[in-house]
Design an enzyme around this catalytic site. Structure first.
Site, PDB file in Angstrom:
ATOM      1  N   CYS A  77       0.811  -1.228   0.000  1.00 48.80           N
ATOM      2  CA  CYS A  77       0.000   0.000   0.000  1.00 48.80           C
ATOM      3  C   CYS A  77       0.843   1.276   0.000  1.00 48.80           C
ATOM      4  O   CYS A  77       0.612   2.181  -0.802  1.00 48.80           O
ATOM      5  CB  CYS A  77      -0.997  -0.003   1.147  1.00 48.80           C
ATOM      6  SG  CYS A  77      -0.275   0.036   2.814  1.00 48.80           S
ATOM      7  N   HIS A 125      -2.596   1.269   6.915  1.00 49.99           N
ATOM      8  CA  HIS A 125      -2.919   1.152   5.493  1.00 49.99           C
ATOM      9  C   HIS A 125      -3.093   2.547   4.882  1.00 49.99           C
ATOM     10  O   HIS A 125      -3.519   3.476   5.554  1.00 49.99           O
ATOM     11  CB  HIS A 125      -4.200   0.338   5.319  1.00 49.99           C
ATOM     12  CG  HIS A 125      -4.482  -0.042   3.895  1.00 49.99           C
ATOM     13  ND1 HIS A 125      -3.667  -0.876   3.164  1.00 49.99           N
ATOM     14  CD2 HIS A 125      -5.497   0.314   3.054  1.00 49.99           C
ATOM     15  CE1 HIS A 125      -4.169  -1.032   1.944  1.00 49.99           C
ATOM     16  NE2 HIS A 125      -5.269  -0.318   1.845  1.00 49.99           N
ATOM     17  N   HIS A 174      -6.030   1.382  -3.965  1.00 52.61           N
ATOM     18  CA  HIS A 174      -5.063   0.942  -2.962  1.00 52.61           C
ATOM     19  C   HIS A 174      -4.559  -0.446  -3.296  1.00 52.61           C
ATOM     20  O   HIS A 174      -5.187  -1.190  -4.044  1.00 52.61           O
ATOM     21  CB  HIS A 174      -5.668   0.991  -1.557  1.00 52.61           C
ATOM     22  CG  HIS A 174      -6.796   0.029  -1.326  1.00 52.61           C
ATOM     23  ND1 HIS A 174      -6.870  -0.759  -0.218  1.00 52.61           N
ATOM     24  CD2 HIS A 174      -7.902  -0.276  -2.050  1.00 52.61           C
ATOM     25  CE1 HIS A 174      -7.957  -1.498  -0.256  1.00 52.61           C
ATOM     26  NE2 HIS A 174      -8.611  -1.224  -1.360  1.00 52.61           N
TER      27      HIS A 174
END
Length: 159
Positions: free
Chosen positions: A69, A120, A132
């Site tokens: 990510c 994240h 993402h």
């Protein structure tokens, strides 16, 4: 008649004096150029992020063929607008200006977890959607913001 001429002259003098009595904000050419540049940068970030959809998720990867990510965010910002972000979500969340999740702009970074220690990151692309590097097996995907998986913070890197 004299009174009418005085009123007319007063109106004309206000008109020809300019807008000194009217509060009109002025926008300089530099501000217009900066706004256009930021808009172009946002479009470049969104465009490059969309091109990564479908690529593999690999922990620790920073592209161009696979990402995790934070590696995706790092790659997109560096290659779209020559902005170098830190390598991890912990570092990336320290960059830019915090923005309300109700005031997102394309290109804003979205973070999940705590605002000081996120786990994240994704890139907001507009219309309630973001891109993402989701997880191994899913890779880079486009997703819609939902109450099930809603970010806890957002940062605006492009001003």
């Amino acid at each position: 008649m004299k009174r009418s001429l005085v009123k007319f002259a007063a109106v004309l003098s206000v008109f020809f004096a300019g807008t000194s009595f009217i509060n009109v904000p002025s926008v300089s050419h530099a501000q217009e150029v900066q706004a256009a540049t930021v808009t172009q940068e946002r479009k470049a970030v969104v465009s490059l992020a969309k091109k990564q959809v479908g690529k593999a998720y690999v922990y620790g990867a920073t592209g161009p063929y696979s990402f995790d990510c934070s590696g995706l965010a790092l790659y997109v910002y560096k290659n779209a607008v020559n902005v170098t972000l830190p390598r991890t979500t912990y570092g990336q969340v320290t960059k830019g200006t915090r923005v309300s999740l109700s005031n997102l702009e394309p290109g804003d970074l979205l973070f999940w977890g705590s605002a000081s220690a996120p786990y994240h990151v994704g890139i907001y692309i507009g219309n309630g959607q973001y891109i993402h590097a989701a997880a191994p097996g899913q890779g880079v995907i486009k997703a819609t913001l939902s109450s099930y998986f809603y970010p806890s913070a957002a940062k605006r890197v492009l001003k």
